[in-house]
Every structure is written in C-alpha cells, then in structure tokens.
Design a protein around this motif. Structure first.
Motif, mmCIF file in Angstrom:
data_model
loop_
_atom_site.group_PDB
_atom_site.id
_atom_site.type_symbol
_atom_site.label_atom_id
_atom_site.label_comp_id
_atom_site.label_asym_id
_atom_site.label_seq_id
_atom_site.Cartn_x
_atom_site.Cartn_y
_atom_site.Cartn_z
ATOM 1 N N SER A 1 -22.930 -14.316 47.666
ATOM 2 C CA SER A 1 -23.939 -15.360 47.512
ATOM 3 C C SER A 1 -24.651 -15.642 48.833
ATOM 4 O O SER A 1 -25.630 -16.367 48.858
ATOM 5 C CB SER A 1 -23.296 -16.639 46.977
ATOM 6 N N THR A 2 -24.150 -15.103 49.929
ATOM 7 C CA THR A 2 -24.786 -15.323 51.222
ATOM 8 C C THR A 2 -25.500 -14.054 51.655
ATOM 9 O O THR A 2 -25.018 -12.952 51.441
ATOM 10 C CB THR A 2 -23.742 -15.714 52.288
ATOM 11 N N SER A 3 -26.653 -14.219 52.252
ATOM 12 C CA SER A 3 -27.382 -13.071 52.776
ATOM 13 C C SER A 3 -27.169 -12.996 54.272
ATOM 14 O O SER A 3 -26.924 -14.000 54.934
ATOM 15 C CB SER A 3 -28.868 -13.169 52.448
ATOM 16 N N LYS A 4 -27.274 -11.801 54.804
ATOM 17 C CA LYS A 4 -27.000 -11.573 56.212
ATOM 18 C C LYS A 4 -28.258 -11.044 56.878
ATOM 19 O O LYS A 4 -28.851 -10.078 56.403
ATOM 20 C CB LYS A 4 -25.861 -10.564 56.325
ATOM 21 N N THR A 5 -28.696 -11.665 57.935
ATOM 22 C CA THR A 5 -29.873 -11.232 58.680
ATOM 23 C C THR A 5 -29.416 -10.430 59.887
ATOM 24 O O THR A 5 -28.605 -10.894 60.680
ATOM 25 C CB THR A 5 -30.706 -12.438 59.137
ATOM 26 N N ILE A 6 -29.942 -9.219 59.979
ATOM 27 C CA ILE A 6 -29.616 -8.348 61.100
ATOM 28 C C ILE A 6 -30.834 -8.275 62.003
ATOM 29 O O ILE A 6 -31.921 -7.929 61.557
ATOM 30 C CB ILE A 6 -29.233 -6.938 60.609
#
Length: 98
Positions: A28-33
């Motif tokens: 449910s969480t998105s990860k920003t790279i």
C-alpha cells in the motif's frame, strides 16, 4: 513416467482445467527512488528541450503526373537497366537539384 517427472520439475504449472494459485502481496506504500547519474541528466536535458519553441511545416503536392511518368518508365528501367523497383526517390533528387 516422463509426465510425472515434468510435474515434479515444474510444480507451479497447472494442468488443464485448474486455476493457478499466486501469492502476490500488494504494497500500500509507494517508494520514491531519487534519480542519479545518467538518468538525472537525461531528465534535465528532456525538460530543457521542452522550453524550445517547435515549428511544423507541411506542404501539399499533386503527384498525378509523376505517378503516371513513373508507371510508364518502370518497364523501360527494368528492361534496360535491370531496375526492378523504380521508386520516387530519383525524381525527388532530380527535382531538388534543379
């Protein structure tokens, strides 16, 4: 016996009529790279290019006579010069050189 070996080697494949079972967990969480190196420079370059005004030019030409000329020269080009495909390119080059 060979079929049993294949089923043992590939247990994740299903047989006809059965449905595959998958265990996919959805996050449910998105990860920003952060962008680094080449990718950062590419994004910067593409963003900068959007600030340049773009221009499109079109022109319309009637090619009825050229199509007729090409169709009449096609058998001659094949017979004398062994040119199987006579394209429009030689006509365009000649027109541009005049």
């Amino acid at each position: 016996q060979q079929g049993q070996q294949q089923q043992q080697q590939f247990p994740q494949q299903t047989t006809a009529g059965s449905s595959p079972q998958t265990n996919i967990e959805q996050s449910s969480t998105s990860k920003t790279i952060p962008l680094r190196g080449y990718h950062r420079l590419m994004v910067k370059s593409m963003t900068t290019s959007l600030q340049i005004p773009h221009m499109v030019y079109t022109d319309e030409i009637h090619m009825d006579q050229l199509t007729h000329t090409r169709n009449t020269l096609r058998p001659l080009a094949n017979a004398q010069y062994s040119i199987r495909k006579l394209t429009y390119m030689p006509f365009f080059v000649k027109a541009a050189s005049l």
